[in-house]
Design an enzyme around this catalytic site. Structure first.
Site, PDB file in Angstrom:
ATOM      1  CG  ASP A   1      -1.511 -19.459   3.982  1.00  0.00           C
ATOM      2  OD1 ASP A   1      -0.858 -19.086   4.974  1.00  0.00           O
ATOM      3  OD2 ASP A   1      -1.029 -20.199   3.109  1.00  0.00           O
TER       4      ASP A   1
ATOM      5  CE  LYS B   1       2.202 -17.802   2.026  1.00  0.00           C
ATOM      6  NZ  LYS B   1       1.310 -18.923   2.290  1.00  0.00           N
TER       7      LYS B   1
ATOM      8  CE1 TYR C   1      -3.315  -2.732   0.199  1.00  0.00           C
ATOM      9  CE2 TYR C   1      -4.516  -1.177   1.546  1.00  0.00           C
ATOM     10  CZ  TYR C   1      -4.485  -2.334   0.807  1.00  0.00           C
ATOM     11  OH  TYR C   1      -5.614  -3.088   0.673  1.00  0.00           O
TER      12      TYR C   1
END
Ligand code: NAP
Length: 362
Positions: A224, A191, A124
């Site tokens: 996830d 992640k 972002y």
């Protein structure tokens, strides 16, 4: 003396939920002098830019703003004004409490998760290279020369910076918030198995910061897996701290756990200023229809009152909203099981009901 606060009604449904919220705030008895400004589409039409210097100066001067949602064109047009505002004002922490209110029909009860999202970096950050542009071609060449991967010449590229400094700040914010609010656990989401130098740095920095807070439990989760755990065992989570993009996505997932985006507030907090706004967007298809739930913005206003140390009016406002929800008589379509229920209330009727309860409680 009234508080001077910047008010940004926003686009789409923004003006109608802002009107409902300022009426409810007036009924709390807290005197506020609003400094009203436009950003987004309205500002673009009026001033030729979606974010004027005057808005930034007003927020810097008043130190607090209440903001409605702002439309961001998809794919083309101006960059997100929300992202620009957070970067310009260094609103590095985005706090999104997702709490079950009795009376809301949801798959889960008793959820009380606080999402703490890093607000200035990650994908972002707005560092993007357009497909076919000269800079993009040079970047692709540079990456190939450095022996990294070959990137297809017809690619667009977005860069994901994650710094040690910003990570330390957001994770410290999450732990301080945990201590100040009697929370037990902070979960760091990443992640890092795939993105070793960005998410890996986020995790390593968070692990270091956690060592200064032995009284708060610390754990990490791969994003996830976290999503799967959240929809199966949401009660396991307390405070979740994440980089910007995962934070945006996971906070909407958490909103879904507590009955939807119509009841989830947020605060964007920096060292000097704070901007309060609902998590949801401008819902353009409902603009001007007096239909959507104003409670997310009202709950954001309650967070704002707490921020300016008006704890009692904040509590009264939140409790008036909670009682309106639990009675179930005057709520908008999103809180009804049947979308054709004839008793569905309008935005302004919800405001009236909340105000009535505030007045009764005086
Ligand atoms: P959205 O405006 O949040 O709307 C998505 C859906 O959420 C709506 O269709 C509606 O669902 C539900 N919803 C939103 N607000 C609600 C409310 N107050 N009460 C009840 N239901 C509500 O998301 P979007 O359509 O993806 O985005 C629209 C624009 O908003 C985009 O330009 C986006 O960039 C912008 N946006 C701005 C902000 C911000 O200013 N902070 C945040 C997010 C998005 P149903 O269709 O089921 O009724």
């Amino acid at each position: 003396m009234p508080y001077n606060i910047t008010l940004i009604p926003g686009d789409g449904v923004g003006p109608e939920i802002t009107e409902a919220t300022t009426r409810a705030l007036a009924a709390t008895g807290v005197a506020i002098k609003w400094d009203i400004h436009q950003i987004g589409e309205a500002a673009l039409k009026q001033y030729g830019t979606p974010l004027t210097l005057e808005v930034l100066q007003s927020i810097k001067k008043n130190k607090v703003a209440l903001k409605g949602p702002v439309t961001t064109p998809i794919g083309t047009g101006f960059r997100s004004v929300n992202v620009a505002l957070r970067q310009e004002l260094d609103l590095y922490a985005c706090l999104r409490p997702c709490k079950s209110y009795p009376g809301i029909k949801s798959r889960y009860e008793n959820i009380d998760i606080v999402v703490v999202r890093e607000n200035t970096e990650d994908l972002y950050a707005g560092i993007e290279f357009k497909k076919g542009a000269k800079d993009t071609t040079e970047l692709i060449k540079f990456i190939a020369e450095k022996g990294q991967r070959k990137i297809s010449a017809d690619s667009g590229i977005s860069i994901k910076p994650i710094s040690e400094r910003a990570t330390r700040k957001i994770v410290t914010f999450a732990f301080d918030y945990a201590r100040a609010h009697g929370r037990k656990k902070v979960t760091c989401v990443h992640k890092a198995n795939i993105m070793k130098f960005s998410d890996g740095l986020f995790l390593a920095t968070a692990t270091k910061v956690a060592k200064s807070y032995p009284d708060i439990q610390f754990e990490d989760a791969i994003v996830d897996n976290l999503c799967m755990q959240l929809v199966t065992k949401p009660e396991r989570y307390d405070i979740i701290v994440l980089p910007n993009l995962y934070g945006d996505i996971v906070s909407e997932l958490c909103a879904g756990l507590v009955g939807g985006i119509g009841v989830v507030p947020s605060a964007n907090i920096g060292d000097k200023v704070a901007v309060f706004e609902p998590v949801h967007g401008s819902a353009p298809k409902y603009a001007g229809r007096n239909k959507v739930n104003p409670m997310a913005m009202m709950l954001s206003a309650a967070m704002m009152l707490r921020h300016i140390r008006e704890e009692k009016p904040a509590q009264r406002l939140e409790s008036a909203i909670a009682r309106t929800i639990s009675e179930g008589k005057t709520v908008t379509y999103d809180l009804k099981a049947d979308p054709n229920d004839p008793s569905i209330a309008t935005t302004s009727a919800v405001a009236d009901a909340v105000i009535k309860k505030l007045k009764e409680a005086r």
